[in-house]
Scaffold this motif. Structure first.
Motif, PDB file in Angstrom:
ATOM      1  N   GLN A   1       0.818  -1.210   0.000  1.00 21.53           N
ATOM      2  CA  GLN A   1       0.000   0.000   0.000  1.00 21.53           C
ATOM      3  C   GLN A   1       0.855   1.264   0.000  1.00 21.53           C
ATOM      4  OE1 GLN A   1      -3.233   0.169  -0.432  1.00 21.53           O
ATOM      5  NE2 GLN A   1      -3.350  -2.079  -0.477  1.00 21.53           N
ATOM      6  N   GLY A   2       0.738   2.053  -1.044  1.00 22.23           N
ATOM      7  CA  GLY A   2       1.335   3.395  -1.068  1.00 22.23           C
ATOM      8  C   GLY A   2       2.831   3.441  -0.854  1.00 22.23           C
ATOM      9  N   LEU A   3       3.551   2.487  -1.431  1.00 21.19           N
ATOM     10  CA  LEU A   3       4.992   2.401  -1.211  1.00 21.19           C
ATOM     11  C   LEU A   3       5.734   3.511  -1.964  1.00 21.19           C
ATOM     12  CD1 LEU A   3       5.894   0.230   0.633  1.00 21.19           C
ATOM     13  CD2 LEU A   3       6.600  -1.139  -1.327  1.00 21.19           C
ATOM     14  N   CYS A   4       6.577   4.268  -1.238  1.00 25.62           N
ATOM     15  CA  CYS A   4       7.372   5.326  -1.850  1.00 25.62           C
ATOM     16  C   CYS A   4       8.835   5.163  -1.475  1.00 25.62           C
ATOM     17  CB  CYS A   4       6.917   6.699  -1.356  1.00 25.62           C
ATOM     18  SG  CYS A   4       5.257   7.124  -1.885  1.00 25.62           S
ATOM     19  N   LYS A   5       9.705   5.472  -2.420  1.00 24.57           N
ATOM     20  CA  LYS A   5      11.138   5.454  -2.125  1.00 24.57           C
ATOM     21  C   LYS A   5      11.835   6.429  -3.066  1.00 24.57           C
ATOM     22  CE  LYS A   5      14.852   4.073  -0.094  1.00 24.57           C
ATOM     23  NZ  LYS A   5      15.031   4.161   1.366  1.00 24.57           N
ATOM     24  N   ARG A   6      12.626   7.327  -2.486  1.00 25.25           N
ATOM     25  CA  ARG A   6      13.425   8.262  -3.293  1.00 25.25           C
ATOM     26  C   ARG A   6      14.894   8.010  -3.044  1.00 25.25           C
ATOM     27  NH1 ARG A   6      10.195  13.070  -4.363  1.00 25.25           N
ATOM     28  NH2 ARG A   6      12.078  14.100  -5.060  1.00 25.25           N
ATOM     29  N   PHE A   7      15.701   8.180  -4.082  1.00 25.36           N
ATOM     30  CA  PHE A   7      17.157   8.200  -3.917  1.00 25.36           C
ATOM     31  C   PHE A   7      17.616   9.568  -4.386  1.00 25.36           C
ATOM     32  CE2 PHE A   7      16.183   3.717  -4.691  1.00 25.36           C
ATOM     33  CZ  PHE A   7      16.745   3.161  -3.555  1.00 25.36           C
TER      34      PHE A   7
ATOM     35  N   GLY B   1      15.117   1.014 -14.991  1.00 26.36           N
ATOM     36  CA  GLY B   1      14.918   2.155 -14.118  1.00 26.36           C
ATOM     37  C   GLY B   1      13.474   2.388 -13.741  1.00 26.36           C
ATOM     38  N   ALA B   2      12.592   1.420 -14.021  1.00 30.95           N
ATOM     39  CA  ALA B   2      11.180   1.597 -13.709  1.00 30.95           C
ATOM     40  C   ALA B   2      10.928   1.452 -12.213  1.00 30.95           C
ATOM     41  CB  ALA B   2      10.341   0.590 -14.476  1.00 30.95           C
ATOM     42  N   GLY B   3      11.849   0.814 -11.508  1.00 27.55           N
ATOM     43  CA  GLY B   3      11.698   0.653 -10.064  1.00 27.55           C
ATOM     44  C   GLY B   3      11.361  -0.764  -9.644  1.00 27.55           C
ATOM     45  N   LYS B   4      11.628  -1.729 -10.544  1.00 27.57           N
ATOM     46  CA  LYS B   4      11.300  -3.125 -10.216  1.00 27.57           C
ATOM     47  C   LYS B   4      12.179  -3.660  -9.095  1.00 27.57           C
ATOM     48  CE  LYS B   4      12.156  -4.657 -14.397  1.00 27.57           C
ATOM     49  NZ  LYS B   4      12.584  -3.531 -15.230  1.00 27.57           N
ATOM     50  N   SER B   5      13.502  -3.439  -9.260  1.00 26.96           N
ATOM     51  CA  SER B   5      14.416  -3.961  -8.242  1.00 26.96           C
ATOM     52  C   SER B   5      14.203  -3.283  -6.903  1.00 26.96           C
ATOM     53  CB  SER B   5      15.873  -3.781  -8.684  1.00 26.96           C
ATOM     54  OG  SER B   5      16.160  -4.688  -9.715  1.00 26.96           O
ATOM     55  N   THR B   6      13.925  -1.971  -6.931  1.00 24.31           N
ATOM     56  CA  THR B   6      13.668  -1.242  -5.688  1.00 24.31           C
ATOM     57  C   THR B   6      12.447  -1.825  -4.983  1.00 24.31           C
ATOM     58  OG1 THR B   6      14.559   0.748  -6.699  1.00 24.31           O
ATOM     59  CG2 THR B   6      13.246   1.043  -4.730  1.00 24.31           C
ATOM     60  N   LEU B   7      11.407  -2.093  -5.759  1.00 23.19           N
ATOM     61  CA  LEU B   7      10.195  -2.673  -5.185  1.00 23.19           C
ATOM     62  C   LEU B   7      10.497  -4.017  -4.521  1.00 23.19           C
ATOM     63  CD1 LEU B   7       7.098  -2.723  -4.883  1.00 23.19           C
ATOM     64  CD2 LEU B   7       6.981  -3.801  -7.132  1.00 23.19           C
ATOM     65  N   PHE B   8      11.250  -4.854  -5.229  1.00 21.87           N
ATOM     66  CA  PHE B   8      11.570  -6.166  -4.676  1.00 21.87           C
ATOM     67  C   PHE B   8      12.416  -6.048  -3.419  1.00 21.87           C
ATOM     68  CE2 PHE B   8      10.691  -9.803  -7.746  1.00 21.87           C
ATOM     69  CZ  PHE B   8       9.553  -9.199  -8.226  1.00 21.87           C
ATOM     70  N   LYS B   9      13.364  -5.111  -3.442  1.00 23.37           N
ATOM     71  CA  LYS B   9      14.234  -4.961  -2.267  1.00 23.37           C
ATOM     72  C   LYS B   9      13.430  -4.467  -1.069  1.00 23.37           C
ATOM     73  CE  LYS B   9      18.710  -4.351  -4.457  1.00 23.37           C
ATOM     74  NZ  LYS B   9      19.557  -3.347  -5.098  1.00 23.37           N
ATOM     75  N   MET B  10      12.420  -3.633  -1.315  1.00 26.35           N
ATOM     76  CA  MET B  10      11.610  -3.150  -0.195  1.00 26.35           C
ATOM     77  C   MET B  10      10.777  -4.294   0.379  1.00 26.35           C
ATOM     78  SD  MET B  10      10.504   0.761  -1.092  1.00 26.35           S
ATOM     79  CE  MET B  10       9.788   0.477  -2.693  1.00 26.35           C
ATOM     80  N   ILE B  11      10.215  -5.111  -0.493  1.00 21.82           N
ATOM     81  CA  ILE B  11       9.431  -6.244   0.009  1.00 21.82           C
ATOM     82  C   ILE B  11      10.340  -7.244   0.718  1.00 21.82           C
ATOM     83  CG2 ILE B  11       7.927  -8.166  -0.643  1.00 21.82           C
ATOM     84  CD1 ILE B  11       7.021  -6.463  -3.050  1.00 21.82           C
ATOM     85  N   GLY B  12      11.517  -7.475   0.150  1.00 22.64           N
ATOM     86  CA  GLY B  12      12.438  -8.459   0.714  1.00 22.64           C
ATOM     87  C   GLY B  12      13.141  -7.987   1.978  1.00 22.64           C
ATOM     88  N   GLY B  13      13.005  -6.713   2.335  1.00 27.83           N
ATOM     89  CA  GLY B  13      13.600  -6.222   3.576  1.00 27.83           C
ATOM     90  C   GLY B  13      15.004  -5.678   3.403  1.00 27.83           C
ATOM     91  N   GLN B  14      15.508  -5.640   2.159  1.00 27.61           N
ATOM     92  CA  GLN B  14      16.858  -5.098   1.944  1.00 27.61           C
ATOM     93  C   GLN B  14      16.851  -3.574   1.924  1.00 27.61           C
ATOM     94  OE1 GLN B  14      15.844  -7.679  -0.183  1.00 27.61           O
ATOM     95  NE2 GLN B  14      17.297  -9.314   0.221  1.00 27.61           N
ATOM     96  N   LEU B  15      15.677  -2.989   1.623  1.00 24.73           N
ATOM     97  CA  LEU B  15      15.542  -1.530   1.595  1.00 24.73           C
ATOM     98  C   LEU B  15      14.341  -1.155   2.439  1.00 24.73           C
ATOM     99  CD1 LEU B  15      15.796  -0.094  -2.042  1.00 24.73           C
ATOM    100  CD2 LEU B  15      17.184   0.531  -0.071  1.00 24.73           C
TER     101      LEU B  15
END
Lengths: 620, 254, 240
Positions: B8-14, B40-54
């Protein structure tokens, strides 16, 4: 404390900050571009002082005092810069792609070689330098006298910073250095010759170190300890400032300089303690240092291996049993001197095994492992000498004390990795060294502790031999057992693939911390056994050369072997024992040997033998 | 079907780059969901957030009803979410079987054990798992000398060792020969259907995506631009525009 | 095929790996002097790896790269750059803490025996936005400005071939359009360009020939017009 005194202490702090900055900034520049932590930076510093004390007096006589002195200082810096170029072309070019531990070791090999060469060329005595013409006196500041030369140094640091700033902004070379510090590969793709750039950077960095050393000569004589004394402080400064950042190094030098100037009022003897505490605080708050950029996370350790640990085949078990039986028969066939040597070999075998738990299994580069050996040795020695405890109690205390110390230090550095961890373990070891060296009342300082002999029942060397065989041998096999146990697998998993390990529920940092503690305990036991085998103990057991010896033993044995370090320890200790009496140039040989080892066979002695004798893994 | 993973409503900025911009979606239990999108669409970032790495800047991630937004990778794994990585990460100094054994040791909380012979622990269970992914014959081989396709299978076996209820795979077939890709994904899907396991994956190979996903989610510049059945996504004009690019200079034929 | 006799860059049977992963499976392509060609394909197809292999940043396991008749694989990237191959990487990789002028300075290289064509002033004519920010550091620039800087920086080495890795990625449509015009201008001055792209429209505005790449293999080669006319090709290799 009155105001004038405060101002003077502050100026003293600024002067030492300047010296520190000039000495350390070259280290940071070299690291920024080449990614090599150059241990030999201390050697450049020392050589700068030696060249200056040689050149300046002669030039002062033949030209005129003023031009001669400053000409001598500059010439010394230039010569050292050229030596830096030589080192880059002959050594560094071959090791840019090897694991960082080997880079550190190879540059330490240079340190050893330079130490012996300095004695060969300039002799073992300290050499006094001339005082700076025109800056011999003192000025009055608030009715206190302050040396003119110190005032000059206060100005020299910012001047050098300004000069580097101009070089970095206004010259093509400087722009290229900054670009390469940011993205080395991209400068390569834009047509910049990396080799030439690196050579230039080494010239710059080494000449700055040489300049710093040369500027010391009115303050202290050129001596053979300048290199090691300086490198630990330079590490602290570059780590606090952020590796690769020149302004960061300046800020850090100011911090350390002033901390030491005022800290000396609080803890007269352990100014290094303050420097270390400052570093600890900075690294907890900002792991990349004041102005450093966060380190790029390496996905796996450079020590990842593709050789599985196989259970021993029956013949190997039998061979080891046989070897132990033969070794246990030694007291019946050899003289007392050889027996002493055998005891020492066992002690160092345990010491090297304990280090290999960290490096070989954990991929954790500890560059200050002598600390735990030393803490164990001192714990046992202090109990035996000061409170006349029974030997077995003292021997039990050794691993406990070392384990506690290692656990404390490990608690905040086990999370780090790579060169930061290596530099911090070294700094921690130097801190403990400083305590042992400076707390004369307890430790006997430089002279150490004497009279730590075994209890009456173990006085006979034969009995002590069997005691050592039981304890050190038992510990060696306990460490071997750990390698094959789940915990050993967990350590290797954290080394081969930390992200993957975390994703299957393994707490890699915690496992490393436990390993740090266990390795500290084992090294401490080795230290305790060492104390009673010698009867005395002094701060050299805690020194950097001891850390390097045990690293060399571990690597010689092979980090990806389980019992290899035992052989490495035996080979190196015996070699040292035979070679020392017949040559004055042991460090030259050891340094050359370490470099040759890094260049020729990084998999170690046993690793090499195994690749000859054991069937290779088939590749599909 | 109930919702297994709820984002829900996941946001991440670098710095100035928005890698994830208010991303929300649900994954129903046993569903196979593919995430696609350009670089650069944000797929890896999304996965890392779900996986707990980010750690996300904002938003919530719930798995089986538990909030795992702030959980680290270890806690995420224990909660029943297994993962494989874009760059294969196996333990190169372990044999194939040992790679799975170590996961089982961790699952059984034996990581501090200084005594047992690790080589013998959970041996049969590990063997069964590597048999299941088709590399049982390589049990004693070092992972450091295995072919890439086989390493992918080892990684799969490691991830399956904890019996996850959801398997998250970041580009599972990258770097494999085309023939191997389909075989691997067929295997994964078959095992997932049998075990009732959900799958969340990213993939560049569109044959794999449309052949193996129940539903497809399209990311571009950190936002979800489309989601739905493979056919619906394929027919979506916006998605075609992202993939073919118009960039304000459209040739009428594009 | 409209390949002229004057081939400036030729890639033959290129194979490349990352670790154990086999990324390129025998890539073949040619670029004629003065031509702009695109290597087009979805992400993950092997476009970046192809450019990096040409530039010597990835060591190809097998195959040949021939530039101006000389085999260049095995040379260091800086040597390849100095021979006249200019590389503009994905993600731009400008030096963030360096100013625009300093970034250009890093790229400056006069090729022996050739007149230095590119100067900062000429580049500022090509990309007027940059002229106003000579002393600004790259980390204070927008993505589009950084992309212009990255291209300018490479042009400072006076290359005869420009390798461009997805210059349109992540840029606003209006910037993409002006970027396409600038690149078209470069082609008109005689520069050869090998472009890697996913954006078909952008590629069509610059290039006359196309190679379609998928899973590390060239699946189709032909004119840009052919690719634009054939929906089947686009559907199979580019669209979803």
């Amino acid at each position: 404390m009155d105001f004038a005194f405060f101002i003077l202490q502050f100026l003293n702090g600024l002067a030492s900050a300047s010296s520190l900055f000039i000495a350390a900034c070259g280290l940071s520049i070299i690291f920024g571009v080449t990614r090599i932590v150059n241990f030999a930076h201390g050697s450049f510093y020392m050589l700068g002082a030696y060249f200056a004390v040689t050149l300046a007096p002669r030039l002062m006589e033949s030209i005129n005092p003023f031009l001669g002195f400053w000409g001598g200082i500059l010439a010394a810096a230039m010569i050292v810069g050229l030596l830096g170029v030589l080192m880059e072309m002959l050594l560094l070019r071959r090791i840019y792609h090897v694991p960082e531990l080997f880079q550190l070791l190879a540059t330490f090999g240079v340190v050893l070689i330079v130490q012996d060469l300095v004695v060969l060329i300039w002799g073992p005595e300290d050499i006094l330098g001339p005082r700076a013409p025109g800056l011999k006196g003192a000025v009055n500041i608030l009715d206190q006298r302050f040396p003119e030369y110190e005032l000059f140094l206060v100005a020299a640091g910012p001047l050098i910073l300004g000069a580097i700033w101009l070089l970095f902004r206004k010259t093509r070379f400087g722009v290229l250095v900054r670009a390469a510090t940011e993205d080395r590969e991209m400068t390569d793709a834009l047509g910049i010759n990396q080799k030439l750039l690196f050579t230039g950077v080494l010239f710059l960095g080494a000449s700055l170190a040489g300049l710093a050393g040369a500027l010391q000569i009115p303050k202290e004589p050129a001596n053979g300890f300048m290199d090691i004394n300086m490198i630990a402080e330079a590490f602290v400064v570059t780590v606090i400032g952020g590796m690769g950042s020149v302004p960061g190094a300046f800020l850090a030098a100011l911090l350390i300089g002033e901390l030491q100037a005022f800290g000396i009022l609080l803890f007269a003897k352990s100014t290094l303690v303050l420097a270390f505490l400052a570093m600890a605080v900075v690294l907890i708050l900002r792991p990349q240092g004041l102005l450093g950029k966060p380190a790029v996370n390496t996905e796996h350790s450079e020590f990842a291996s593709s050789i599985p640990l196989r259970p021993w085949p029956r013949w190997l078990v039998l061979a080891w049993l046989g070897a132990i039986v033969v070794f246990a028969c030694l007291p019946f066939v050899v003289d007392s001197f050889t027996l002493k040597l055998a005891i020492e070999v066992m002690v160092f075998a345990l010491f090297a095994m304990s280090l290999n738990l960290l490096i070989g299994l954990g991929g954790v580069i500890s560059f200050g492992h002598a600390a735990w050996f030393g803490v164990g040795a001192y714990a046992a020695g202090l109990l035996a000498v000061h409170s006349h405890s029974p030997m077995l109690l003292a021997l039990a205390a050794a691993p406990l004390a070392a384990g506690v110390a290692a656990a404390l230090v490990g608690a905040f550095i086990a999370r780090l990795s790579g060169v930061y961890l290596a530099m911090l373990t070294l700094a921690a070891a130097q801190l403990i060294y400083a305590i042992a060296f400076q707390w004369t009342g307890l430790t006997g300082g430089d002279d150490g502790l004497v009279g730590a002999w075994p209890d009456a029942w173990a006085k006979s060397r034969v009995v002590y031999f069997y005691l050592t065989l039981a304890l050190a041998g038992g510990a060696v096999f306990a460490l071997r057992h750990i390698a094959y146990a789940p915990f050993g697998y967990v350590l290797r998993a954290g080394r081969d693939g930390p992200a993957r390990a975390e994703a299957i529920g393994i707490n890699v940092a915690a496992a490393r911390w436990v390993a740090f503690t266990i390795a500290g305990m084992a090294a401490g036991l080795a230290g305790g056994l060492y104390t009673f085998s010698k009867g005395s103990i002094d701060p050299t057991v805690l020194s950097i050369p001891t850390s390097v010896d045990v690293l060399a033993m571990t690597l010689l044995g092979g980090v990806h072997t389980v019992l290899g370090p035992v052989f490495g320890a035996a080979a190196l200790h015996l070699l040292q024992d035979f070679a020392m009496p017949i040559t004055d140039h042991w460090r030259l040989i050891l340094g050359g040997g370490i470099i040759a080892m890094v260049l020729a066979f990084p998999e170690g002695l046993v690793g090499k033998l195994r690749s000859w004798f054991m069937p290779a893994e088939e590749t599909p | 079907m109930s919702v297994q993973l709820s984002v829900q409503g996941l946001c991440k900025r670098f710095g100035g780059v928005v890698a994830s911009d208010d991303v929300s979606f649900d994954l129903k239990s046993e569903e196979h969901l593919a995430v696609i999108g350009p670089n650069g669409a944000g797929k890896s970032t999304l996965f890392k957030m779900i996986g707990g790495q980010l750690r996300p800047d904002a938003g919530q991630i719930r798995f089986d009803g538990h909030d795992i937004t702030k959980a680290g990778p270890r806690a995420v794994w224990r909660s029943g979410l297994g993962q494989t990585f874009q760059i294969t990460a196996t333990f190169s100094s372990f044999t194939v079987r040992e790679n799975v054994q170590i996961a089982l040791m961790s699952l059984n909380r034996q990581t501090r054990n200084l005594w047992a012979a690790a080589h013998e622990l959970h041996r049969d269970e590990a063997q069964a798992l590597i048999d299941a992914v088709g590399i049982g014959d390589f049990a004693e081989r070092s992972c450091g000398v295995l072919a890439y396709g086989d390493l992918k299978r080892v990684e799969l076996a490691i991830a399956l060792a904890s019996r996850p209820r959801l398997l998250m795979m970041d580009e599972p077939t990258a770097g494999m020969a085309p023939a191997e890709r389909r075989a691997l994904m067929d295997l994964v899907t078959k095992m997932a259907r049998r075990e009732g396991m959900g799958i969340l994956f990213t993939e560049h190979d569109m044959d794999i995506v449309f052949g193996h996903a129940d539903r497809v989610l399209v990311l571009d510049q950190g936002c979800i631009v489309a989601q739905g059945s493979p056919d619906a996504v394929r027919a979506d004009a916006k998605v075609q525009e992202i993939y073919l690019g118009t960039g304000g200079m459209a040739d009428e034929r594009v | 095929m409209s390949v002229s006799e004057d081939v400036i860059l030729k890639v033959r049977d290129l194979n490349a790996y990352y670790g154990a992963a086999h990324i390129l499976h025998g890539i073949n392509l040619e670029l004629s002097r003065g031509e702009a060609a695109v290597l087009i394909g979805r992400n993950g197809a092997g476009k970046s790896t192809t450019l990096k292999s040409i530039m010597g940043l990835v060591r190809p396991a097998a195959g040949e790269v021939i530039f101006e008749g000389d085999k260049i694989n095995g040379l260091a990237p800086y040597q390849i750059a100095r021979m006249g191959l200019g590389y503009v990487p994905e993600d731009r990789r400008v030096f963030a803490t360096l100013t625009v002028s300093e970034n250009l300075e890093v790229g400056r290289h006069e090729r022996p025996g050739m007149k230095a064509e590119w100067t900062p002033d000429r580049l500022f004519e090509l990309f007027p936005n940059l002229a106003e920010m000579r002393e600004r550091t790259a980390n204070q620039m927008s993505g589009g400005e950084q992309q212009m800087l990255a291209i300018s920086r490479t042009l400072m080495g006076n290359p005869s071939v420009l390798l461009l890795d997805e210059p349109s990625e992540g840029l606003a449509p209006v910037i993409v359009e002006s970027m396409a015009m600038a690149l078209r201008t470069l082609v008109d001055t005689g520069l050869s360009i090998l472009l890697c792209e996913q954006n078909l429209a952008f590629a069509a505005a610059i290039c006359t020939r196309a190679y379609v790449i998928e899973t590390g293999q060239i699946r189709h080669e032909g004119t840009m017009n052919e690719l634009l006319d054939r929906a089947d090709l686009r559907k199979a290799y580019l669209a979803v």
